[in-house]
Design a protein around this motif. Structure first.
Motif, PDB file in Angstrom:
ATOM      1  N   CYS A 243       0.844  -1.191   0.000  1.00 12.39           N
ATOM      2  CA  CYS A 243       0.000   0.000   0.000  1.00 12.39           C
ATOM      3  C   CYS A 243       0.881   1.244   0.000  1.00 12.39           C
ATOM      4  O   CYS A 243       2.030   1.200   0.431  1.00 12.39           O
ATOM      5  CB  CYS A 243      -0.910   0.001   1.219  1.00 12.39           C
TER       6      CYS A 243
ATOM      7  N   CYS B 132      -0.024   4.078   1.545  1.00 11.75           N
ATOM      8  CA  CYS B 132      -0.426   4.994   2.621  1.00 11.75           C
ATOM      9  C   CYS B 132       0.719   5.220   3.607  1.00 11.75           C
ATOM     10  O   CYS B 132       1.640   4.413   3.721  1.00 11.75           O
ATOM     11  CB  CYS B 132      -1.658   4.459   3.348  1.00 11.75           C
TER      12      CYS B 132
ATOM     13  N   CYS C 136      -6.859   3.130   6.643  1.00  7.50           N
ATOM     14  CA  CYS C 136      -6.669   3.093   5.193  1.00  7.50           C
ATOM     15  C   CYS C 136      -7.562   2.000   4.610  1.00  7.50           C
ATOM     16  O   CYS C 136      -7.484   0.848   5.012  1.00  7.50           O
ATOM     17  CB  CYS C 136      -5.200   2.805   4.872  1.00  7.50           C
TER      18      CYS C 136
ATOM     19  N   CYS D 179      -5.490  -1.078   2.859  1.00  3.22           N
ATOM     20  CA  CYS D 179      -4.682  -2.080   3.561  1.00  3.22           C
ATOM     21  C   CYS D 179      -5.128  -2.290   5.003  1.00  3.22           C
ATOM     22  O   CYS D 179      -4.557  -3.110   5.705  1.00  3.22           O
ATOM     23  CB  CYS D 179      -3.212  -1.694   3.520  1.00  3.22           C
TER      24      CYS D 179
HETATM   25 ZN   LIG Z   1      -2.855   1.609   3.156  1.00  2.22          ZN
END
Ligand SMILES: [Zn+2]
Length: 294
Positions: free
Chosen positions: A238, A240, A270, A273
């Motif tokens: 991910c 993020c 998030c 994920c």
């Molecule tokens: Zn994420």
């Protein structure tokens, strides 16, 4: 322990190209992160695997987002992948449980429902191009093939499979794309069709039984000759971070942030994920100051 990989090559004396991906660990990582049911795991796993295949022809930082906008109980499935073999994704309703089909397989089509497939290509310069096609089956491989044919005029054959064990863990996941190239003859196309017709065991079972990509590829290609041109690794990843989510909070504006400060903290999750990020009052006050400067 073998790791997930994506291989690209040619077959039929260069008259067709293929992309093979083993995504077992990647799909298992998604299942664990989101706590998904078997049918949700199969739907997201197939979409992430198909995304990796489509994204394998992109350049640099480009990515492809696939969205299944169906009216089934999953209420939408999303995957984003790039040519580096990094993919992430989620389903809106991860706990959906449905009876198996008469064949004993997970009922992905019913879980997805009818609706549309949206394919968004995000280019290096930030431009995004989105194409929409109706879902033709909800089983995902057929839907991606239909998209490639109608939106990009590329005839393709695709297999996508995820094998989920009784204890919910992912025993095998894989995908195969075959595309005839301009020089392909009628005989080449028949050879591809009969090859796919001969694969009696699902591609996910083959992935779970094979000890290596070489073995999986040899199983799938049968008697046909083929060459491997490229090998890449694949993983769930991910994009993020706390800094990125902090930017999202800044964009909410001072009033919303003031509400969060009065709550004493903010927790942001998030979607892609399921990572949880906690912001304390001090951090929220700094974010509020940044929001004031925008
Ligand atoms: Zn994420």
């Amino acid at each position: 322990m073998q790791q997930d990989e994506l291989w690209i090559g040619t077959m039929l004396e260069g008259n067709a190209r293929w992309v093979l991906v083993r995504s077992t660990d990647t799909v298992e990582e998604a299942r664990k992160r989101h706590g998904m049911s078997p049918v949700a795991t199969a739907a997201l796993g197939r979409l992430m695997t198909g995304d990796l295949i489509l994204a394998s022809s992109l350049k640099g930082e480009e990515n492809i987002t696939l969205r299944l906008l169906g009216d089934g109980p999953l209420e939408g499935v999303v995957a984003v992948g790039n040519a580096q073999g990094e993919v992430r994704g989620y389903v809106r309703e991860p706990l959906v449980d449905l009876p198996l089909k008469a064949s004993g397989k997970l009922d992905v089509a019913t879980a997805v429902g009818s609706g549309e497939l949206a394919v968004s290509r995000s280019l290096q310069n930030g431009e995004v191009y989105t194409g929409m096609v109706p879902l033709v089956s909800g089983e995902i491989a057929e839907d991606l093939v239909h998209y490639l044919l109608t939106s990009e005029q590329i005839p393709s054959a695709m297999l996508l499979g995820v094998l989920v064990e009784k204890d919910y863990h992912v025993a095998g996941a894989a995908g195969l794309l075959i595309q005839p190239l301009p020089g392909a003859t009628e005989g080449d196309i028949q050879a591809i069709e009969s090859l796919l017709g001969q694969i009696r065991v699902g591609i996910s079972e083959l992935a779970s039984q094979s000890q290596s990509m070489d073995e999986l590829l040899a199983h799938l290609m049968g008697q046909l000759s083929y060459q491997v041109l490229e090998r890449r690794t694949v993983k769930f990843l991910c994009t993020c971070s706390k800094a990125r989510l902090s930017d999202t909070l800044v964009s909410l504006g001072k009033k919303e942030i003031a509400d969060l400060i009065s709550d004493g903290k903010a927790e942001i999750v998030c979607h892609f994920c399921n990572e949880h990020y906690l912001f304390n009052v001090e951090e929220l006050q700094q974010i509020s100051e940044q929001a004031g400067m925008v």
